[in-house]
Design a protein around this motif. Structure first.
Motif, PDB file in Angstrom:
ATOM      1  N   ALA A 227       4.218   3.976  -7.297  1.00 24.32           N
ATOM      2  CA  ALA A 227       4.415   3.833  -5.921  1.00 24.32           C
ATOM      3  C   ALA A 227       2.798   3.056  -5.613  1.00 24.32           C
ATOM      4  O   ALA A 227       3.345   2.905  -4.185  1.00 24.32           O
ATOM      5  CB  ALA A 227       3.540   5.417  -6.503  1.00 24.32           C
ATOM      6  N   THR A 228       2.391   2.791  -6.397  1.00 24.21           N
ATOM      7  CA  THR A 228       1.049   1.228  -5.956  1.00 24.21           C
ATOM      8  C   THR A 228       2.118   0.447  -5.126  1.00 24.21           C
ATOM      9  O   THR A 228       1.715  -0.353  -4.472  1.00 24.21           O
ATOM     10  CB  THR A 228       0.016   0.867  -7.090  1.00 24.21           C
ATOM     11  N   ILE A 229       2.924   0.026  -5.772  1.00 22.95           N
ATOM     12  CA  ILE A 229       3.825  -1.380  -5.830  1.00 22.95           C
ATOM     13  C   ILE A 229       4.481  -0.776  -4.183  1.00 22.95           C
ATOM     14  O   ILE A 229       4.467  -2.195  -3.816  1.00 22.95           O
ATOM     15  CB  ILE A 229       4.505  -2.193  -6.842  1.00 22.95           C
ATOM     16  N   ALA A 230       5.173   0.213  -4.483  1.00 25.28           N
ATOM     17  CA  ALA A 230       6.164   0.818  -3.453  1.00 25.28           C
ATOM     18  C   ALA A 230       5.582   0.920  -2.157  1.00 25.28           C
ATOM     19  O   ALA A 230       5.801   0.075  -0.486  1.00 25.28           O
ATOM     20  CB  ALA A 230       6.742   1.487  -3.945  1.00 25.28           C
ATOM     21  N   ARG A 231       4.154   0.870  -1.685  1.00 26.32           N
ATOM     22  CA  ARG A 231       3.446   0.944  -0.620  1.00 26.32           C
ATOM     23  C   ARG A 231       3.209  -0.611  -0.364  1.00 26.32           C
ATOM     24  O   ARG A 231       3.080  -0.464   0.800  1.00 26.32           O
ATOM     25  CB  ARG A 231       2.039   1.878  -1.298  1.00 26.32           C
ATOM     26  N   TYR A 232       2.596  -1.221  -0.367  1.00 21.75           N
ATOM     27  CA  TYR A 232       2.262  -2.175  -0.869  1.00 21.75           C
ATOM     28  C   TYR A 232       3.779  -2.681  -0.382  1.00 21.75           C
ATOM     29  O   TYR A 232       2.564  -3.380   0.883  1.00 21.75           O
ATOM     30  CB  TYR A 232       1.727  -3.073  -1.949  1.00 21.75           C
ATOM     31  N   VAL A 233       4.488  -2.572  -0.569  1.00 24.43           N
ATOM     32  CA  VAL A 233       5.301  -3.722  -0.705  1.00 24.43           C
ATOM     33  C   VAL A 233       5.755  -3.513   0.772  1.00 24.43           C
ATOM     34  O   VAL A 233       5.472  -3.757   2.205  1.00 24.43           O
ATOM     35  CB  VAL A 233       6.508  -3.911  -0.615  1.00 24.43           C
TER      36      VAL A 233
END
Length: 388
Positions: A227-233
């Motif tokens: 979730a953190t990686i996808a949101r940041y992307v």
């Protein structure tokens, strides 16, 4: 330690483990100056841990240069507690402290299959509060040893699906706080930046030949990292796509493909740290682009191939991610695409020598890694995935 919930909590409160410089044990109103002083010092200690920790390495998996594809592993095993979960535990403690949930002298309780509990035991000891891990009886002995090394206590359950209820009940009986990583993992971390794992990866890739990865592969236990990686992307407007591999005996893949938030699995995952018997609140299906179902034998074959390739042993969750990352590399190669792929080195393999590196354990589990090892060897030798 194996005991009923009240006994586990009472023993934890009596023997929390000594912090570096003991904090006062108080049970005060939130407006009390002594409580506020304790809170400020606790937050300072947790933040100071982050300042002392250098960024984790981005390792390169050896692929032929002419393929035009680079594969990296973000080595989270170098954190003070040896795993990706160190980031999560730090965020959860800051979240709980700043919300007024983590209180002086009261135990912190967590449902965990191991690595999160190791890291949370470390932070609990750092601020001087008791810690109890509610975990499956099958958790690796090395993880149990590490939890106890950091001053934590272990409370075992026979059915992994009961960890949630047991943790909540234990917190209620002891007046402690159930940290509940499976609910709060996706919201405790600042996904916009603040040196989260995604921001770190992109900073480290700045001088590489493909600085914006085509894919990031992140396995899911709580779902907080993906979730953190996808949101940041999405927030940074990158074109990177996110793939979440799922092991056997986990419901995430089925829930994602069927768009079913009520999907369940009737047994626990053999790949410690990832895969869940229910769709966890922190797993955000809509944020990711793709999922893969990975056989457990393939995960084990991949970690053994990693050891051969770079001389480093990793846990099974790293193998699940690496298998999927190599499948993506094969697809890119077949399509004539160039670029980079990033996956995670989640924790060290010395925690699992009696499991993923034990032929006896594989035989007990009925896992034959031979066919998957041959697939990997054939691909890395020829650049063509067998049967593709």
């Amino acid at each position: 330690m194996d005991s009923d919930a009240r006994q586990a909590g009472d023993e934890a409160a009596a023997a929390p483990g000594e912090p570096a410089a003991p904090l006062a044990t108080l049970d005060a109103d939130r407006s009390d100056p002594e409580y506020r002083s304790w809170l400020k010092e606790a937050v300072r200690r947790v933040q100071a841990d982050a300042n002392r920790s250098a960024d984790t390495h981005l390792l390169k998996f050896p692929l032929p240069e002419e393929w035009g594809i680079d594969l990296y592993l973000k080595d989270e095993s170098t954190h003070p507690t040896g795993s990706l979960k160190h980031r999560l535990a730090r965020s959860l403690f800051l979240y709980g402290l700043c919300n007024g949930w983590v209180r002086p002298g009261r135990p912190v309780i967590e449902a965990s299959s191991g690595s999160t509990a190791v890291s949370e035991a470390y932070f609990a000891k750092l601020i001087g509060v008791p810690f109890v891990a509610v975990m499956p009886r099958t958790t690796s002995p090395e993880k149990i040893r590490l939890i106890e090394f950091h001053g934590g206590r272990c409370h075992f359950v026979d059915d992994p699906r009961t960890m949630y209820e047991e943790s909540a009940a234990l917190a209620a009986r002891t007046g402690g706080h159930y940290m509940d990583q499976f609910t709060y993992a996706e919201r405790a971390t600042d996904w916009r930046g603040n040196n989260n794992i995604a921001e770190s990866v992109y900073q480290q890739l700045r001088r590489e030949r493909y600085p914006e990865p085509a894919w990031v592969v992140a396995t899911a236990g709580t779902g907080g990292t993906s979730a953190t990686i996808a949101r940041y992307v999405h927030y940074m407007q990158y074109d990177t796509r996110i793939c979440v591999p799922d092991p056997e005996n986990s419901c995430f893949f089925d829930g994602w493909t069927r768009d079913d938030p009520d999907a369940t699995s009737d047994r626990g995952s053999r790949i410690e740290g990832i895969g869940r018997p229910r769709m966890e609140p922190s797993f955000l299906p809509g944020a990711i682009d793709r999922m893969m179902k990975v056989p457990d034998a393939a995960s084990v074959a991949a970690v053994r191939a990693l050891d051969t390739a770079i001389g480093r042993k990793a846990g099974g969750s790293t193998g699940t991610g690496l298998w999927s990352a190599l499948r993506i590399v094969a697809e890119m190669l077949a399509a004539g695409e160039r670029g980079s792929v990033v996956t995670l080195f989640c924790d060290p393999g010395d925690r699992y020598l009696d499991k993923y590196y034990s032929d006896g354990w594989l035989a007990e589990q009925g896992l034959d890694i031979g066919p998957y090892a041959r697939e990997l060897d054939a691909f890395l030798t020829t650049g063509v995935w067998p049967g593709a």
